[in-house]
Structure formats: structure tokens, C-alpha cells
Design an enzyme around this catalytic site. Structure first.
Site, mmCIF file in Angstrom:
data_model
loop_
_atom_site.group_PDB
_atom_site.id
_atom_site.type_symbol
_atom_site.label_atom_id
_atom_site.label_comp_id
_atom_site.label_asym_id
_atom_site.label_seq_id
_atom_site.Cartn_x
_atom_site.Cartn_y
_atom_site.Cartn_z
ATOM 1 N N CYS A 271 16.538 -72.665 28.987
ATOM 2 C CA CYS A 271 17.781 -72.825 29.742
ATOM 3 C C CYS A 271 18.749 -71.684 29.412
ATOM 4 O O CYS A 271 18.548 -70.555 29.848
ATOM 5 C CB CYS A 271 18.380 -74.207 29.480
ATOM 6 S SG CYS A 271 19.613 -74.706 30.715
ATOM 7 N N HIS B 266 13.845 -77.772 30.574
ATOM 8 C CA HIS B 266 13.889 -78.237 29.188
ATOM 9 C C HIS B 266 12.556 -78.875 28.789
ATOM 10 O O HIS B 266 12.405 -80.099 28.796
ATOM 11 C CB HIS B 266 15.037 -79.237 28.999
ATOM 12 C CG HIS B 266 16.379 -78.590 28.971
ATOM 13 N ND1 HIS B 266 16.995 -78.207 27.801
ATOM 14 C CD2 HIS B 266 17.213 -78.238 29.978
ATOM 15 C CE1 HIS B 266 18.158 -77.653 28.072
ATOM 16 N NE2 HIS B 266 18.318 -77.652 29.387
ATOM 17 N N GLU C 55 11.343 -79.268 25.941
ATOM 18 C CA GLU C 55 11.436 -80.053 24.700
ATOM 19 C C GLU C 55 11.705 -81.527 24.962
ATOM 20 O O GLU C 55 11.516 -82.363 24.061
ATOM 21 C CB GLU C 55 12.528 -79.470 23.783
ATOM 22 C CG GLU C 55 13.958 -79.837 24.133
ATOM 23 C CD GLU C 55 14.555 -79.108 25.317
ATOM 24 O OE1 GLU C 55 15.728 -79.358 25.648
ATOM 25 O OE2 GLU C 55 13.845 -78.252 25.917
#
Length: 236
Positions: free
Chosen positions: A116, A212, A214
Site C-alpha cells: 500500500c 494488503h 498481510e
């Protein structure tokens, strides 16, 4: 333990923000636990890298890879633009720190993954620019809630080799890449044409994604790819 047998040390950049725990409410260096979990589950050992005045070269000498985490907007002054009223306040300490880390990582050909804000900083540091605000309700709809959408990956790109021709991803951003930085190639786009990923050919592993990864514990392919690239051979 030889370097090729241990878990790679992966630096993860972090926030400096007010935080509360127990009876305390203080300024803290922190990162969402999802980043830590993703690195660990992919086979690495995370090392948090909070903003600080110096030491980037010394730190990167000890690390095997780098994650530039998400966070606040990059200061528009870094790409010679006037701040849009909807752009967040600058975080000079973090911008300066991550700029030094990024430059040192690229100079060392250290594997890196920008997420990001991290992807946007990669673009800016290589001379690119950003769109300071996307249409409302497109990539950031409800505060603190990710938007799931499909991105198409460029055939033959390093990213496509990891994820295939398309991927379902989680986004939360109101800015995006505009003009590409020197040497960078767009390797994914969303249906509206927004650049969703960048890579730097010629480097061992230099990728940035606007989404994202993660936050998706069931899909660690990007983190696995970073960890694989971060393994070093033993020096005789």
C-alpha cells in the site's frame, strides 16, 4: 547456525503513534500484528523498524529482506506536488526513514515488498508521482474496512509468476500511482485501470502491491516469495 539454514530476518517498517495498554497511554512504535504473523508463517523472523534519525545502512547489513508497511499518505512535496485538501498530514520522520531504508535496500539488491503506502513510496522514490484522491467509494468505502476486488496481472511479470493471471485482493486506499517511477513496470491493475502492483526488473525481488496481503492468512504466496528470495547462501 549457517545463514542458509536459519529463518531469514525480515525488517518491517512501523508506525509511531499514540497507543494505550494496561494503565498507559503513550507514544509508541507499532505495527499491526497481521504483518508479524504473515512473516512468521511464511518462514521469516520479523524485525520492527520504527522511524529513527539514522542507522539504515547498519540495519540492512544485518537483514535478509524488507517489508515497507502500509500507513499514512506520503508527503506530496516528495513528488513536487501541492497537497490536496483530502491528503493526510505529512509524517516527515517516517517518510525520511523509509526513504533511506528503501534506497539502501535497492543499492544492496535486498529483497523488498512494498505494501500500500510502501508501494507508493517505492514509486515516488524512483521519481514517480501519485494520484492524491481516487473517486469516493471506489477503493476505500467504509472506515477501517477492506474492499475485496479482483485484479488482473500482467502476463510474464514476476508477480504473475507468484499469483497467476488474476487475484482476489483486499484494498484500503484513497491514493494511487500516477506516473511510474524510473525503471518500474506496472504488473497488476484493477477493472477501473488503477495500478495495483509494481515491480523493478533486474532486481532479485523488488515488488510493490497496492493491496494488503498481510490481512489474508489463507494466501501467503507473496510472503513466501519474499522469504524464498531472502534466503542467503552460506559463505565458505
Amino acid at each position: 547456525m549457517s545463514r542458509d539454514r536459519r529463518r531469514p530476518l525480515i525488517g518491517v517498517t512501523s508506525y509511531q503513534d499514540d497507543a494505550a495498554w494496561s494503565v498507559w497511554n503513550q507514544r509508541a512504535s507499532l505495527v499491526p500484528q497481521t504483518y508479524v504473523d504473515a512473516v512468521v508463517r511464511a518462514g521469516g523472523t520479523p524485525v520492527l523498524l520504527p522511524p529513527q534519525p539514522g542507522g539504515a545502512d547498519h540495519l540492512l547489513d544485518a537483514l535478509d529482506g524488507l517489508v515497507l508497511a502500509g500507513g499514512p499518505d506520503v508527503d506530496p512535496a516528495r513528488y513536487a506536488a501541492t497537497a490536496d485538501p483530502r491528503t493526510g498530514p505529512p509524517h516527515h520522520a517516517r517518510d525520511d526513514w523509509e526513504s533511506r531504508l528503501l534506497g539502501a535496500a535497492l543499492a544492496r539488491d535486498l529483497p523488498l515488498l512494498g505494501i500500500c503506502r510502501g508501494m507508493q513510496l517505492l514509486n515516488v522514490e524512483l521519481g514517480g508521482t501519485l494520484l492524491q484522491h481516487l473517486p469516493d467509494g471506489s477503493h476505500q468505502i467504509v472506515p477501517a474496512r477492506f474492499v475485496r476486488h479482483r485484479v488482473g496481472l500482467v502476463e510474464g511479470s514476476r508477480l504473475a509468476a507468484v499469483l497467476g493471471p488474476a487475484a482476489e485482493v483486499s484494498c484500503y486506499h484513497h491514493q494511487a500511482v500516477d506516473r511510474l517511477g524510473t525503471g518500474l513496470q506496472a504488473s497488476a491493475r484493477s477493472a477501473d485501470g488503477t495500478v495495483e502492483a509494481l515491480e523493478l526488473p533486474g532486481h532479485r525481488f523488488a515488488l510493490g502491491v497496492q493491496w494488503h496481503p498481510e490481512t489474508d492468512p489463507d494466501d501467503l504466496r507473496l510472503f513466501h516469495a519474499l522469504i524464498t528470495a531472502s534466503h542467503r547462501e552460506t559463505t565458505p
